[in-house]
Design a protein around this motif. Structure first.
Motif, PDB file in Angstrom:
ATOM      1  N   GLU A   1      66.315  68.779  57.884  1.00  0.00           N
ATOM      2  CA  GLU A   1      67.352  68.838  58.913  1.00  0.00           C
ATOM      3  C   GLU A   1      67.795  67.434  59.280  1.00  0.00           C
ATOM      4  OE1 GLU A   1      68.017  70.956  63.230  1.00  0.00           O
ATOM      5  OE2 GLU A   1      65.990  70.671  62.497  1.00  0.00           O
ATOM      6  N   ILE A   2      69.110  67.260  59.295  1.00  0.00           N
ATOM      7  CA  ILE A   2      69.705  66.051  59.856  1.00  0.00           C
ATOM      8  C   ILE A   2      70.889  66.518  60.695  1.00  0.00           C
ATOM      9  CG2 ILE A   2      68.962  64.510  58.003  1.00  0.00           C
ATOM     10  CD1 ILE A   2      71.738  64.654  56.831  1.00  0.00           C
ATOM     11  N   ARG A   3      71.475  65.637  61.384  1.00  0.00           N
ATOM     12  CA  ARG A   3      72.557  65.978  62.304  1.00  0.00           C
ATOM     13  C   ARG A   3      73.661  66.792  61.623  1.00  0.00           C
ATOM     14  NH1 ARG A   3      75.593  61.552  66.005  1.00  0.00           N
ATOM     15  NH2 ARG A   3      76.698  63.031  67.321  1.00  0.00           N
ATOM     16  N   GLY A   4      73.841  68.017  62.076  1.00  0.00           N
ATOM     17  CA  GLY A   4      74.902  68.865  61.559  1.00  0.00           C
ATOM     18  C   GLY A   4      74.594  69.561  60.247  1.00  0.00           C
TER      19      GLY A   4
ATOM     20  N   GLU B   1      79.008  72.528  62.888  1.00  0.00           N
ATOM     21  CA  GLU B   1      79.411  71.760  64.070  1.00  0.00           C
ATOM     22  C   GLU B   1      78.924  72.531  65.280  1.00  0.00           C
ATOM     23  OE1 GLU B   1      83.654  71.715  63.825  1.00  0.00           O
ATOM     24  OE2 GLU B   1      83.693  69.868  62.690  1.00  0.00           O
TER      25      GLU B   1
ATOM     26  N   ARG C   1      72.900  73.569  67.472  1.00  0.00           N
ATOM     27  CA  ARG C   1      71.833  73.851  66.512  1.00  0.00           C
ATOM     28  C   ARG C   1      71.153  75.175  66.848  1.00  0.00           C
ATOM     29  NH1 ARG C   1      66.287  73.289  66.851  1.00  0.00           N
ATOM     30  NH2 ARG C   1      65.226  72.739  64.911  1.00  0.00           N
TER      31      ARG C   1
END
Length: 110
Positions: A8-11, A57, A60
């Motif tokens: 998992e990373i941002r977005g 976007e 989460r």
């Protein structure tokens, strides 16, 4: 459906579903379902590893909640997938291209 977050990373999130291998139909069901979740921009489903990569976007929590709400038995989800999806047609094409029709030889005609 049970899953674990592999990366998992941002977005972006990559999840693994607890099953050995997905059928093409199951992968299509998951793909079309994930595309309907709000905020989802792109989805990749890997049937051989039972993974899905989702680019999104927004929240989460909403994405993970939506993934958790997935079920192969949901009739509403089954209606999302066309009978001849691109994944199924590509698989059929690959299988047909593996068939090699040889030209008859003199020995085969006797």
């Amino acid at each position: 459906m049970k899953f674990v977050i592999r990366h998992e990373i941002r977005g972006r999130v990559r999840v693994h579903f607890y099953q050995k291998e997905m059928s093409i139909r199951q992968a299509d069901l998951l793909h079309y379902y994930l595309c309907t979740l709000p905020g989802v921009k792109d989805v990749r489903v890997y049937e051989r590893t039972a993974d899905a990569a989702v680019v999104y976007e927004g929240s989460r929590g909403e994405i993970l909640e939506g993934i958790q709400g997935f079920s192969y038995d949901n009739e509403r989800i089954r209606e999302l997938v066309p009978k001849n999806s691109g994944r199924a047609l590509n698989r059929e094409y690959k299988e047909l291209s593996l068939i090699h029709i040889s030209e008859p030889t003199r020995h085969s005609l006797i």
